[in-house]
Design a protein around this motif. Structure first.
Motif, mmCIF file in Angstrom:
data_model
loop_
_atom_site.group_PDB
_atom_site.id
_atom_site.type_symbol
_atom_site.label_atom_id
_atom_site.label_comp_id
_atom_site.label_asym_id
_atom_site.label_seq_id
_atom_site.Cartn_x
_atom_site.Cartn_y
_atom_site.Cartn_z
ATOM 1 N N TYR A 32 13.858 3.603 -4.134
ATOM 2 C CA TYR A 32 15.118 4.195 -3.692
ATOM 3 C C TYR A 32 15.411 5.469 -4.467
ATOM 4 O O TYR A 32 15.781 6.499 -3.888
ATOM 5 C CB TYR A 32 16.240 3.171 -3.870
ATOM 6 N N ILE A 33 15.219 5.407 -5.794
ATOM 7 C CA ILE A 33 15.483 6.590 -6.617
ATOM 8 C C ILE A 33 14.465 7.679 -6.325
ATOM 9 O O ILE A 33 14.805 8.860 -6.173
ATOM 10 C CB ILE A 33 15.475 6.206 -8.103
ATOM 11 N N ILE A 34 13.179 7.265 -6.218
ATOM 12 C CA ILE A 34 12.131 8.258 -6.019
ATOM 13 C C ILE A 34 12.315 8.978 -4.691
ATOM 14 O O ILE A 34 12.179 10.211 -4.611
ATOM 15 C CB ILE A 34 10.749 7.593 -6.088
ATOM 16 N N LEU A 35 12.640 8.263 -3.660
ATOM 17 C CA LEU A 35 12.680 8.850 -2.332
ATOM 18 C C LEU A 35 14.049 9.402 -1.954
ATOM 19 O O LEU A 35 14.141 10.455 -1.310
ATOM 20 C CB LEU A 35 12.244 7.797 -1.297
ATOM 21 N N PRO B 157 9.376 10.617 -14.412
ATOM 22 C CA PRO B 157 9.845 9.759 -15.529
ATOM 23 C C PRO B 157 10.026 8.295 -15.109
ATOM 24 O O PRO B 157 9.707 7.390 -15.889
ATOM 25 C CB PRO B 157 11.161 10.401 -15.931
ATOM 26 N N ILE B 158 10.534 8.075 -13.913
ATOM 27 C CA ILE B 158 10.832 6.670 -13.557
ATOM 28 C C ILE B 158 9.561 5.853 -13.404
ATOM 29 O O ILE B 158 9.543 4.635 -13.642
ATOM 30 C CB ILE B 158 11.675 6.611 -12.273
ATOM 31 N N VAL B 159 8.450 6.503 -13.003
ATOM 32 C CA VAL B 159 7.167 5.799 -12.925
ATOM 33 C C VAL B 159 6.588 5.645 -14.316
ATOM 34 O O VAL B 159 6.110 4.573 -14.693
ATOM 35 C CB VAL B 159 6.203 6.549 -12.001
ATOM 36 N N ALA C 216 0.830 -1.204 0.000
ATOM 37 C CA ALA C 216 0.000 0.000 0.000
ATOM 38 C C ALA C 216 0.866 1.257 0.000
ATOM 39 O O ALA C 216 0.557 2.242 -0.692
ATOM 40 C CB ALA C 216 -0.933 -0.016 1.213
ATOM 41 N N VAL C 217 1.962 1.213 0.776
ATOM 42 C CA VAL C 217 2.857 2.365 0.825
ATOM 43 C C VAL C 217 3.503 2.593 -0.537
ATOM 44 O O VAL C 217 3.580 3.735 -1.055
ATOM 45 C CB VAL C 217 3.921 2.173 1.913
ATOM 46 N N VAL C 218 4.009 1.518 -1.145
ATOM 47 C CA VAL C 218 4.642 1.636 -2.465
ATOM 48 C C VAL C 218 3.636 2.133 -3.484
ATOM 49 O O VAL C 218 3.954 2.976 -4.339
ATOM 50 C CB VAL C 218 5.254 0.277 -2.886
ATOM 51 N N LEU C 219 2.436 1.599 -3.402
ATOM 52 C CA LEU C 219 1.400 2.048 -4.325
ATOM 53 C C LEU C 219 1.127 3.536 -4.130
ATOM 54 O O LEU C 219 0.951 4.297 -5.106
ATOM 55 C CB LEU C 219 0.123 1.228 -4.102
ATOM 56 N N TYR D 206 1.559 8.994 -6.001
ATOM 57 C CA TYR D 206 1.966 10.382 -5.727
ATOM 58 C C TYR D 206 2.984 10.869 -6.761
ATOM 59 O O TYR D 206 2.968 12.036 -7.154
ATOM 60 C CB TYR D 206 2.541 10.475 -4.311
ATOM 61 N N HIS D 207 3.854 9.977 -7.182
ATOM 62 C CA HIS D 207 4.901 10.351 -8.149
ATOM 63 C C HIS D 207 4.604 9.787 -9.532
ATOM 64 O O HIS D 207 5.524 9.440 -10.285
ATOM 65 C CB HIS D 207 6.263 9.830 -7.662
#
Length: 898
Positions: A845-848, A627-629, A614-617, A622-623
């Motif tokens: 890792y990249i997003i955060l 680009p990475i998403v 749920a957190v990852v989702l 949110y992001h």
């Protein structure tokens, strides 16, 4: 005796004169009357009979050892006859008479006496051609012994001569085929034996010795007692010994030695007092104490000769069965009228009365034996007063066999009275005829005797059943040794027979005198009762009461509801024996519970995984514009996260007690959730491959097969196949809860039976096929340019997934009980975490933590960091697939970096 047959079978051939060639001289009492009743009584204990050499006429037998009680029995019959004659309502206008013989307690004398009664002692008998006339007697009261009764009734029964015994108890006499005209006013030994067993059962005596007489009375009692004990299972006999009829010192010594060596503290004696006298002399000589005697009715209440200061230390506390005590008003006054001077010298009975007088007053009538007077002996005058002497003859407080004699006489009288009251034309015989005294046939009297029913002045109802037996009832007697040295026999209870309830015993234990230091009942068992949790194993070669106690095996119990535990009882399916093996307790239950550490860990891990998804989702949502998403097919990523969340949650179905719905849902949810996840990954991998091919010259056409609708359709189709597999499995052989007891005998393992192993294998096989296919495709495109390559992550995730499930199969098969559910739940969680971490860990890792890398330039320029010189694509198109901007119609030019 041949005259008997002649008398009853003479044909009508005119007058027949029969001469009595030999008279049998025997002590008797006689009184004339219209109807004569016969009687046989043991007025003497012993007799002397000469040897029968058949070379000369045998001498007449002589009797000795005067029996006061036997004489009182004869006088009781005389009293009953007088009382009936004085009763105007019973046998009016008919006078009863009697002829009473002394059988001297001898079979031969008693048998000859019975034949004399029915054939007569007259010198000459004339039978007219009309055969009109009465037999000498119409019925006999007697005999006192079973053996003599059997012999006499076997003959008299052929001619239906009624015989009413007052003391013969052998159960064999209840056979109406052999003894059709035999009746008795005393219960048979069959009931006496059951009454004995009731006493044994009441005090818990399971181990006893048995002494019997060498006659039918003893042998039938022993056979009946052994049979009843075997059927009831209430006890065993340690030994069975036959007392000799004479004073055989060696045999008596051997029997007493057997009693001393035996561990049985209770001795049952089916004997008469004459046999007990000899035995007790040997017991006194060897000083055998500590025995509890159980006496038969043969000597319980009548053996005053045994109740002496010398024998009471050994016989005190004796318990016994005694025939019913009754009261006979007026009997004592009648007995006081007996005087030898009132009888003529030629009167029948003079000899017996004289012997009684000499025995009572210890005197002799003149002429006295030689040396009697010189030795200080007294001469009888006949004027002595009975009231001034202490004699049991006048003691009417304990009338038992006398009461039976009284009832026997009245039974014959009432049957005669019923016969004489018959109305002509209403009789029970052929042509509704009635019997008369002038033409009486004895079988007609037997008919009325079978139906007699009257009540004595004492209040007892007298009637006979179909076997000629009376309603059984016994008194339980106890020999009490008083402090002053005197003895008494007291009534401490009774045993009654009932057609509905069997035998009922009533005892007043507070009144019982126990001849032991403890003043309590003695213990008499061969082996102590097995304690709870054990069962009896008989000792080889010994009676069933001698056994060892062996603990019950696991799963079996023994409650010991009776004296013997013949075996252990298996507990019901859902129960197991407690540690003491004395009762069944519910089996322990085992399943993967939420309350045990393993279940708690798996539950926490499952919830952690679901929350992580749920957190990852949430992070991806949110992001979602980064680009990475966008570059990693965000829609499929969302689907993967949702299916992973379902995978984490479906592991909860493996925890808790299995129910039907959880068993059916757990594998279906697990199979469909993982197929959704793997299908999304497979489509994701194929999209990556298609993009790479589309980036090459002439490869753009491959992208038209992997648009958004095609991706969703592919995932749906692949999941539908698994749904179809699950549906077919649930319909054909649905998983269901199962109580497994194969792992542990004392435990029920609740598990889900898969129903169809084939269905389960197909479900796992389909997931494995998709996972292997994803792994192969991802492995083939693992070396694509890094800017577009997610294949390495998919390859690694599928490698972990396949490794987990390849290891799962053998571990699952070999895991017992709830561990199988734990292994499957662990495999689900491990593979789910493997997919979650390998696929989404680097991106999060990249997003955060590295947002500077989450740019289009950084994603497309990461090739500069590689060891080899990568190809950089010049993206100028306006179309995009998952954020990668390309023009499918564009021809791409590869530029090498300097």
């Amino acid at each position: 005796s041949l005259l008997l047959t002649f008398y009853f079978t003479s044909a009508s051939r005119g007058s027949v004169i029969s001469h009595l060639y030999c008279q049998f001289h025997i002590n008797r009492m006689q009184k004339s009357g219209d109807v004569i009743l016969g009687g046989l009584f043991p007025v003497h204990f012993f007799s002397s009979i000469s040897d029968l050499l058949f070379t000369s006429q045998p001498e007449q037998p002589t009797c000795h050892s005067f029996n006061v009680q036997g004489f009182r029995l004869a006088q009781t019959m005389a009293f009953a006859v007088d009382e009936i004659n004085n009763n105007s309502s019973l046998l009016p206008n008919v006078t009863l008479g009697y002829t009473l013989y002394d059988n001297c307690a001898e079979l031969g004398i008693g048998f000859r006496g019975a034949l004399s009664l029915v054939s007569g002692q007259e010198e000459q008998i004339i039978l007219h051609n009309t055969c009109v006339g009465n037999p000498p007697v119409v019925g006999i009261v007697g005999d006192s012994s079973s053996t003599r009764s059997i012999a006499i009734s076997s003959v008299l029964g052929l001619y239906r001569v009624p015989m009413v015994s007052y003391f013969a108890t052998c159960s064999c006499l209840s056979d109406r085929q052999k003894y059709p005209s035999f009746f008795r006013t005393i219960p048979s030994d069959a009931f006496q034996v059951r009454a004995m067993i009731q006493i044994l059962k009441h005090f818990g005596w399971t181990w006893a010795g048995l002494l019997i007489t060498d006659d039918d009375y003893g042998f039938h009692a022993a056979r009946s007692l052994q049979s009843e004990l075997s059927v009831s299972g209430e006890g065993c006999l340690a030994y069975v010994e036959v007392l000799p009829t004479d004073k055989d010192t060696d045999e008596l010594r051997r029997i007493v030695n057997v009693m001393k060596k035996s561990t049985a503290s209770v001795v049952i004696a089916f004997v008469f007092e004459t046999h007990m006298i000899n035995l007790m002399e040997e017991i006194e000589r060897q000083n055998v104490t500590g025995l509890q005697w159980l006496a038969s009715e043969g000597w319980t209440a009548t053996a005053a000769v045994l109740q002496t200061p010398e024998l009471m230390p050994y016989l005190g506390g004796t318990l016994g069965i005694a025939i019913r005590r009754g009261e006979i008003p007026g009997l004592r006054e009648f007995l006081l009228q007996i005087r030898p001077d009132l009888l003529d010298s030629n009167s029948y009975g003079k000899t017996m009365v004289n012997e009684f007088w000499e025995f009572t007053f210890q005197c002799r009538f003149a002429p006295a034996p030689a040396g009697w007077v010189e030795g200080g002996g007294a001469i009888c005058t006949g004027q002595e007063d009975l009231e001034n002497v202490n004699t049991e003859f006048l003691d009417i407080s304990n009338l038992r066999p006398e009461y039976n004699v009284y009832k026997a006489v009245y039974a014959l009288a009432y049957s005669l009275d019923d016969m004489l009251q018959c109305k002509p034309g209403r009789g029970p015989f052929s042509g509704h005829s009635c019997a008369t005294l002038q033409s009486l046939e004895l079988w007609e009297l037997v008919y009325y005797l079978e139906r007699v029913n009257f009540t004595t002045p004492f209040g007892d109802q007298v009637s006979f059943d179909e076997n000629g037996d009376v309603v059984p009832i016994y008194d339980v007697m106890n020999w009490l040794w008083l402090p002053d040295g005197s003895t008494t026999v007291q009534n401490v209870g009774e045993v009654k027979g009932s057609a509905f309830k069997g035998e009922e015993i009533l005892l007043d234990e507070d009144k019982i005198f126990w001849n032991f230091n403890s003043k309590k009942p003695v213990q008499s068992v061969c082996s102590e009762s097995c304690p709870p949790g054990t069962h009896m194993v008989r000792k080889k070669g010994e009676p069933k009461c001698c056994f060892d106690c062996i603990p019950c095996s696991d799963g079996k119990v023994s409650n010991i509801s009776s004296k013997y535990s013949l075996g252990c009882t298996s507990c019901p399916e859902d129960f197991w024996s407690n540690p003491q093996r004395d009762h069944c307790v519910p089996k322990k239950t085992e399943f993967l519970s939420y309350h045990e550490p393993l279940g708690i860990c798996l539950t926490a891990t499952s919830l952690l995984g679901a929350c992580t998804c749920a957190v990852v989702l949430g992070i991806f949502i949110y992001h979602h514009k980064t680009p990475i998403v966008r570059a990693n097919n965000s829609e499929l990523s969302f689907q993967v996260l949702l299916s992973l969340k379902l995978c984490f949650l479906c592991s909860l179905l493996f925890i808790g007690r299995p129910r039907l719905w959880t068993c059916q849902l757990r594998h279906a949810a697990f199979g469909i959730s993982f197929v959704l996840c793997v299908s999304c990954i497979l489509v994701k991998t194929m999209v990556v491959l298609a993009v790479f091919k589309a980036s090459k010259p002439g490869g753009g056409t491959s992208l038209k097969w992997f648009g958004a609708m095609q991706q969703r359709g592919t995932v749906l189709c692949l999941a539908s196949v698994q749904a179809a597999i699950c549906t077919a499995w649930l319909v054909s052989a649905s998983p269901s809860p199962h109580k497994n007891t194969q792992y542990h005998n004392d435990m029920i393992v609740y598990e889900c039976a898969v129903g169809s192993p084939f269905g389960f294998a197909v479900l796992l096989g389909y997931i494995g096929m998709l996972a292997v296919l994803s792994f192969l495709i991802a492995f083939l495109v693992r070396n694509l340019p890094d800017s577009f390559n997610e294949a390495k992550l998919i390859t690694f995730s599928m490698l972990i997934f396949c490794a987990v499930w390849v290891a799962f199969v053998p571990v699952y098969i070999s895991s017992p009980g709830n561990y199988a559910d734990a292994v499957e739940a662990f495999a689900i969680l491990a593979s789910s975490f493997g997919l979650l971490i390998t696929l989404f860990g680097p991106k999060c890792y990249i997003i955060l933590l590295k947002p500077e890398l989450n740019t289009k330039k950084a994603i497309m320029g990461r090739g500069a960091e590689l060891d080899f010189r990568p190809t950089i694509y010049n993206m100028v198109g306006v179309s995009k697939i998952d954020g990668v901007f390309i023009n499918p119609m564009q021809t791409y030019t590869c530029l090498e970096q300097p």
